[in-house]
Design a protein around this motif. Structure first.
Motif, PDB file in Angstrom:
ATOM      1  N   UNK A  37       0.839  -1.184   0.000  1.00  0.00           N
ATOM      2  CA  UNK A  37       0.000   0.000   0.000  1.00  0.00           C
ATOM      3  C   UNK A  37       0.886   1.250   0.000  1.00  0.00           C
ATOM      4  N   UNK A  38       0.616   2.198  -0.882  1.00  0.00           N
ATOM      5  CA  UNK A  38       1.399   3.414  -0.990  1.00  0.00           C
ATOM      6  C   UNK A  38       1.103   4.336   0.189  1.00  0.00           C
ATOM      7  N   UNK A  39       2.160   4.880   0.782  1.00  0.00           N
ATOM      8  CA  UNK A  39       1.992   5.789   1.906  1.00  0.00           C
ATOM      9  C   UNK A  39       1.568   7.174   1.439  1.00  0.00           C
ATOM     10  N   UNK A  40       0.838   7.856   2.290  1.00  0.00           N
ATOM     11  CA  UNK A  40       0.545   9.260   2.038  1.00  0.00           C
ATOM     12  C   UNK A  40       1.841  10.060   2.148  1.00  0.00           C
ATOM     13  N   UNK A  41       2.008  11.099   1.333  1.00  0.00           N
ATOM     14  CA  UNK A  41       3.222  11.922   1.419  1.00  0.00           C
ATOM     15  C   UNK A  41       3.455  12.508   2.806  1.00  0.00           C
ATOM     16  N   UNK A  42       2.386  12.845   3.527  1.00  0.00           N
ATOM     17  CA  UNK A  42       2.572  13.419   4.863  1.00  0.00           C
ATOM     18  C   UNK A  42       3.145  12.400   5.838  1.00  0.00           C
ATOM     19  N   UNK A  43       2.850  11.115   5.638  1.00  0.00           N
ATOM     20  CA  UNK A  43       3.421  10.080   6.496  1.00  0.00           C
ATOM     21  C   UNK A  43       4.926   9.981   6.252  1.00  0.00           C
ATOM     22  N   UNK A  44       5.317  10.015   5.007  1.00  0.00           N
ATOM     23  CA  UNK A  44       6.738   9.994   4.677  1.00  0.00           C
ATOM     24  C   UNK A  44       7.444  11.211   5.264  1.00  0.00           C
ATOM     25  N   UNK A  45       6.799  12.381   5.188  1.00  0.00           N
ATOM     26  CA  UNK A  45       7.394  13.603   5.717  1.00  0.00           C
ATOM     27  C   UNK A  45       7.530  13.542   7.237  1.00  0.00           C
ATOM     28  N   UNK A  46       6.529  12.978   7.898  1.00  0.00           N
ATOM     29  CA  UNK A  46       6.581  12.854   9.355  1.00  0.00           C
ATOM     30  C   UNK A  46       7.715  11.932   9.770  1.00  0.00           C
ATOM     31  N   UNK A  47       7.851  10.807   9.095  1.00  0.00           N
ATOM     32  CA  UNK A  47       8.938   9.881   9.407  1.00  0.00           C
ATOM     33  C   UNK A  47      10.300  10.561   9.214  1.00  0.00           C
ATOM     34  N   UNK A  48      10.460  11.258   8.100  1.00  0.00           N
ATOM     35  CA  UNK A  48      11.731  11.910   7.807  1.00  0.00           C
ATOM     36  C   UNK A  48      12.068  12.960   8.858  1.00  0.00           C
ATOM     37  N   UNK A  49      11.065  13.747   9.255  1.00  0.00           N
ATOM     38  CA  UNK A  49      11.310  14.797  10.245  1.00  0.00           C
ATOM     39  C   UNK A  49      11.747  14.215  11.581  1.00  0.00           C
ATOM     40  N   UNK A  50      11.060  13.179  12.035  1.00  0.00           N
ATOM     41  CA  UNK A  50      11.406  12.612  13.338  1.00  0.00           C
ATOM     42  C   UNK A  50      12.684  11.780  13.290  1.00  0.00           C
ATOM     43  N   UNK A  51      13.001  11.213  12.140  1.00  0.00           N
ATOM     44  CA  UNK A  51      14.318  10.599  11.997  1.00  0.00           C
ATOM     45  C   UNK A  51      15.413  11.641  12.191  1.00  0.00           C
ATOM     46  N   UNK A  52      15.194  12.838  11.663  1.00  0.00           N
ATOM     47  CA  UNK A  52      16.185  13.902  11.737  1.00  0.00           C
ATOM     48  C   UNK A  52      16.406  14.395  13.167  1.00  0.00           C
TER      49      UNK A  52
END
Length: 222
Positions: A1-16
């Motif tokens: 299932x393709x993720x919503x772009x905001x989910x990808x952005x949230x993951x990236x931000x909290x990884x940072x």
């Protein structure tokens, strides 16, 4: 299932921000008596209902998971960010932490006695919150408890810099009355609400807490 772009952005931000976020908030609960009171009430109610697993959803570095564990709950954490999960496992090696999304929990129906979502619904667009609450309801056993914490308001906020890092993240301040309405629509019974004024040291808006229960099914008539 393709993720919503905001989910990808949230993951990236909290990884940072994971390491600096964990350090900054490590002892935050020490100065938050209302937060501790809500978490303590939740723990007491879960225990009185017969214990069971408690999931800290959007657990970040695991500080709330660890606090719930100190209150006697069988708590574990789930977070979208692998870097946050790594920090949580490092700081709390005796506890369980998994990667996962609050929108699609890899848990059996009725697997949990309690759910805490501590400022973890604030990055989900409000239009998708009904699906999130339906997933929480599915994962709780009958009589299970849900505790939400979030910033009160009614507007989105873009975060371009946080915890010492440049990020690209949307956050949503949410009206407590609307969240209450969505919980009722998802099948929850709301048992308590707290709206407190902002702490001048860190906060700019009111903070909201909602405690809800998945009602026990009434026995079928013979």
């Amino acid at each position: 299932m393709t993720e919503h772009p905001d989910v990808e952005a949230t993951r990236a931000a909290y990884n940072t921000v994971a390491a600096d976020y964990a350090e900054l908030l490590r002892n935050e609960l020490d100065g938050k008596p209302f937060d501790r009171a809500m978490l303590g009430t939740f723990a007491e109610l879960v225990e009185s209902a017969g214990d069971g697993l408690v999931a800290d959803l959007g657990c970040g570095p695991g500080r709330i998971t660890a606090h719930l564990h100190s209150l006697g709950l069988a708590a574990f954490g789930i977070d979208l960010s692998p870097e946050m999960v790594a920090v949580a496992r490092r700081d709390h090696p005796g506890l369980r932490f998994d990667e996962g999304s609050i929108e699609s929990l890899e848990l059996a129906d009725g697997a949990l006695g309690g759910i805490v979502a501590w400022y973890s619904i604030i990055h989900t667009p409000p239009a998708r919150l009904p699906g999130v609450f339906a997933e929480f309801h599915r994962s709780l056993r009958d009589g299970g408890l849900l505790l939400l914490a979030f910033q009160a308001g009614d507007e989105p906020r873009h975060l371009g810099f946080a915890y010492g890092h440049e990020i690209d993240l949307e956050a949503y301040r949410l009206p407590p009355e609307r969240i209450t309405e969505l919980l009722l629509q998802a099948g929850f019974a709301v048992e308590a609400q707290l709206l407190r004024e902002p702490d001048d040291r860190y906060e700019k808006t009111r903070q909201a807490y909602l405690l809800a229960r998945k009602p026990a099914r009434k026995p079928a008539r013979s």
